[in-house]
Design a protein around this motif. Sequence first.
Motif, PDB file in Angstrom:
ATOM      1  N   ILE A 187      42.633  80.692  70.510  1.00 48.43           N
ATOM      2  CA  ILE A 187      43.355  80.419  69.448  1.00 48.43           C
ATOM      3  C   ILE A 187      42.773  81.502  68.862  1.00 48.43           C
ATOM      4  CG2 ILE A 187      43.560  78.752  67.486  1.00 48.43           C
ATOM      5  CD1 ILE A 187      45.412  78.596  70.567  1.00 48.43           C
ATOM      6  N   THR A 189      40.622  81.740  65.059  1.00 44.12           N
ATOM      7  CA  THR A 189      39.528  80.549  64.382  1.00 44.12           C
ATOM      8  C   THR A 189      38.825  81.223  64.056  1.00 44.12           C
ATOM      9  OG1 THR A 189      39.155  77.979  64.141  1.00 44.12           O
ATOM     10  CG2 THR A 189      38.914  79.334  65.985  1.00 44.12           C
ATOM     11  N   PHE A 226      46.719  83.149  70.137  1.00 46.26           N
ATOM     12  CA  PHE A 226      47.859  83.065  70.127  1.00 46.26           C
ATOM     13  C   PHE A 226      47.124  82.444  68.506  1.00 46.26           C
ATOM     14  CE2 PHE A 226      48.141  81.541  74.237  1.00 46.26           C
ATOM     15  CZ  PHE A 226      49.662  81.246  74.058  1.00 46.26           C
ATOM     16  N   ASP A 227      47.790  82.729  67.192  1.00 39.74           N
ATOM     17  CA  ASP A 227      47.626  82.836  65.856  1.00 39.74           C
ATOM     18  C   ASP A 227      48.227  81.805  65.440  1.00 39.74           C
ATOM     19  OD1 ASP A 227      46.399  83.290  63.812  1.00 39.74           O
ATOM     20  OD2 ASP A 227      46.956  85.546  63.490  1.00 39.74           O
ATOM     21  N   PRO A 228      47.985  80.432  65.470  1.00 39.90           N
ATOM     22  CA  PRO A 228      49.284  79.493  64.857  1.00 39.90           C
ATOM     23  C   PRO A 228      49.173  79.491  62.992  1.00 39.90           C
ATOM     24  CG  PRO A 228      47.145  78.512  65.800  1.00 39.90           C
ATOM     25  CD  PRO A 228      47.465  79.978  66.368  1.00 39.90           C
ATOM     26  N   ASP A 229      47.629  79.903  63.280  1.00 39.80           N
ATOM     27  CA  ASP A 229      47.168  79.632  61.432  1.00 39.80           C
ATOM     28  C   ASP A 229      47.560  81.218  60.361  1.00 39.80           C
ATOM     29  OD1 ASP A 229      46.638  77.088  61.784  1.00 39.80           O
ATOM     30  OD2 ASP A 229      44.222  77.851  62.247  1.00 39.80           O
ATOM     31  N   GLN A 230      47.966  81.918  61.851  1.00 40.83           N
ATOM     32  CA  GLN A 230      48.723  83.115  61.370  1.00 40.83           C
ATOM     33  C   GLN A 230      47.547  83.983  60.476  1.00 40.83           C
ATOM     34  OE1 GLN A 230      52.042  83.052  59.291  1.00 40.83           O
ATOM     35  NE2 GLN A 230      53.540  83.016  60.723  1.00 40.83           N
ATOM     36  N   ASP A 234      51.663  87.671  60.724  1.00 34.90           N
ATOM     37  CA  ASP A 234      53.093  86.680  60.704  1.00 34.90           C
ATOM     38  C   ASP A 234      53.135  86.859  62.587  1.00 34.90           C
ATOM     39  OD1 ASP A 234      53.780  89.453  61.604  1.00 34.90           O
ATOM     40  OD2 ASP A 234      55.244  88.970  59.734  1.00 34.90           O
ATOM     41  N   LYS A 235      52.557  87.187  63.027  1.00 34.84           N
ATOM     42  CA  LYS A 235      52.986  86.972  65.196  1.00 34.84           C
ATOM     43  C   LYS A 235      52.736  85.057  65.793  1.00 34.84           C
ATOM     44  CE  LYS A 235      54.059  89.861  67.677  1.00 34.84           C
ATOM     45  NZ  LYS A 235      53.587  91.603  68.331  1.00 34.84           N
ATOM     46  N   LEU A 236      52.405  84.836  65.876  1.00 39.35           N
ATOM     47  CA  LEU A 236      52.093  83.797  67.076  1.00 39.35           C
ATOM     48  C   LEU A 236      51.394  84.024  67.698  1.00 39.35           C
ATOM     49  CD1 LEU A 236      51.531  80.664  67.410  1.00 39.35           C
ATOM     50  CD2 LEU A 236      53.993  80.395  68.219  1.00 39.35           C
ATOM     51  N   GLU A 237      52.628  84.831  68.678  1.00 41.85           N
ATOM     52  CA  GLU A 237      51.803  84.979  70.541  1.00 41.85           C
ATOM     53  C   GLU A 237      51.235  86.881  70.186  1.00 41.85           C
ATOM     54  OE1 GLU A 237      54.273  84.218  73.788  1.00 41.85           O
ATOM     55  OE2 GLU A 237      55.023  82.808  72.589  1.00 41.85           O
TER      56      GLU A 237
END
Length: 749
Positions: A187, A189, A226-230, A234-237
């Motif tokens: 992730i 972060t 994964f980048d849930p916090d962008q 703007d991509k998640l995966e």
Amino acid sequence: MSIRTSLKKVLPPISVTEQEALDAGDVWIESSIYQGKPDMQALRDIPQAKLSADEQAFMDGPVAELLNMIDDFELGNGKHIPQEVLDFLGKNRFFSMIIPKKFGGLEFSPYANSTIVATIAAKSGAIAVTVMVPNSLGPGELLMHYGTNEQQDYWLPRLADGRDIPCFALTSPEAGSDAGAIPDAAIVTKGEYNGEEVLGLRVSWDKRYITLAPIATVLGLAFKVFDPDQLLGDKLELGITCALLPKSHPGVELGNRHDPMGVRFYNGTTRGQDVFIPMDFIIGGQKNIGRGWQMLVSCLGAGRGISLPAMGVATAQSAFKGTVEYSFVREQFGLPIGRFEGIQEKMADIAGKTFLLEAMRVLTTEGLGLGVKPSVVTAIAKYHMTELGRDVMNSAMDIQAGKAIQRGPQNTLAGGYAALPIAITVEGANILTRNLMIFGQGAMRCHPYLKDMVDLIHSNESSADAEFNKVLRKTVGFSVKNAFRSLGKGYLPFLRESESALPEVRKYEKRVNSISAKLAPLADLSLAVLGGDLKKAELLSARLGDVMSYLYGAMAAIRFYEQRIEDRKLALPYFEYAMQWSLQQADQAIVNFINNFPNTATRGLMRLLTNTYTNSVAGISDDLVRELSIASMQDNSVKDQLTHLVRVTPGDGNDINEQAFKAKHAVAHLLGKVQKALRKEPVVPFISFEHALNKLQEKGVVTADEATKLHDYNEKRKLAVRVDEYTFDMELVPASQTLKAIDGGQNAA
């Protein structure tokens, strides 16, 4: 609706990992096989690979010294590779054969890399694996191609001199062959590193089967980001990513081991839970997030094309050497066992396939030495060379029988027999490689237009329809030419050309051209009728891959025979067996492919285009089997050339076998004299060969000098045919004690 749009709706989409695998690597001479026109001139024009002065010095120095340090039997009975061996490997830069000299590496050629690994493998699979992994797909190669300058300057010198030992972790309990499905995740972060808050990744992983992991000081790791916090966009995966983590980094777990078939190289697990790493740990830095799969598949050449095939060749050469020497020395019913046709059938197969394996090893490494990374050829090499090594080993085990199954220092087969499944399993299990990769990649990479067609089918560009129609017309023209070429060469033998100056090669070169001409329309029709479903029809795809593979092997054998063999007259039966076997397998693959093609009308058209109306294919004659088996028991340059990877060390099993083999050749004329005398006037009772020989010497049949030579041979023979013996508590009994007991008995040796 255009043809392209219709196909887009029908054809399954290609995933990112599939696309990157298909795009990886280069196209080489295998493309000419696929297209029905093997480029024999290009084959013959490839520069011959030879060991440089530095590479030869390394073979004669550190490699020879290493072999003398290795006791593979003791290694197998222990728990660890001796530290002095590991230190020697690091000190002498065995782990740096692919690392450039400017970073302190050896920068050896692929041919030298293969020769060194194979020579070590002939002595010890455990040490060979330990050497090959850092020189294969892993941190070193990834850093060389994708690392930042800072990463290269720091890590490569440390990897080169053995200060750091690398491993690379890809396989997980949930993702083996489907490596693109790894569940290990990171992730994006922020976290603390070196007392500062920095942008990075929080990674969790659970990996297994990782070679060198238990002793590694730096861990190469593949995971999905994964980048849930962008934080990066703007991509998640963001995709598969590769990073390097020092073992000392907080949260990295290394040390637990597996036990791969009792072969004592270090292989084990690594885990980590919510381990924070800075972006600097990513190979190539933050910009390479999501490029991991592309990086991995583009670097597969070393493992698939060099290291694992080298182990297959080493297994074959060791089995060939030990078996022909034993078959010449071991006698039953008054004859060397190599004179019995049942043994000869296996022995000829060993000899012919060992010739083929060495030819493929040389050609494949010569191609890699040109700087190309032929993904299809390396897949062919990995699958077929490890499988051929297994074939040879199994035949050798059958011939040596009781001697082969008794473990001990004298056994030259047991270690290789145990290690073979390992080479077959790793770097893409062989079932996967044959059924999905060889023809799957081959069709896309070797067809002159197919990849462009597929790309255009899935394209969203406005000009895609017009471009697709142009490519489609070229594809149809290509297929029509293939059909007519196959018809001509299938029915009109005088159209089958050959460029060789050697009469014994021409007939086989013509067959190579003819079979290749059949492959092209079979592939075209399969793609046209089955389309995207062909990748699911693994049995059919595998057979088309087999045709490509066996033709590649045949071309390798032709080049090897023409350019590498010192005495072609002596080598002719080896060459003929290798060619006939390869072409027989290719023919059989075509027959099986057509017989099992699911569309009846297409099946009939395939038979017509390829002149394939019968299930019978040309086989290998008994005469050739007998000729080759007898030839293989001769002590000559061909045998030396096909066993050059087996370095004999004083007192080991190979040394014992070789001494008896050479001694028997030296006294063969005297043995004939003794046998003739014993037939004329038997020695009764026949207590032992020594006793009979003494009686013949007393009668003046043999001189004292002749008797001395015969006694010397007999001592070496007895040592060669003995097997290791243990006390009740499994403590090894010295050979001198068991042989002394035989001499004192009343039975024949």
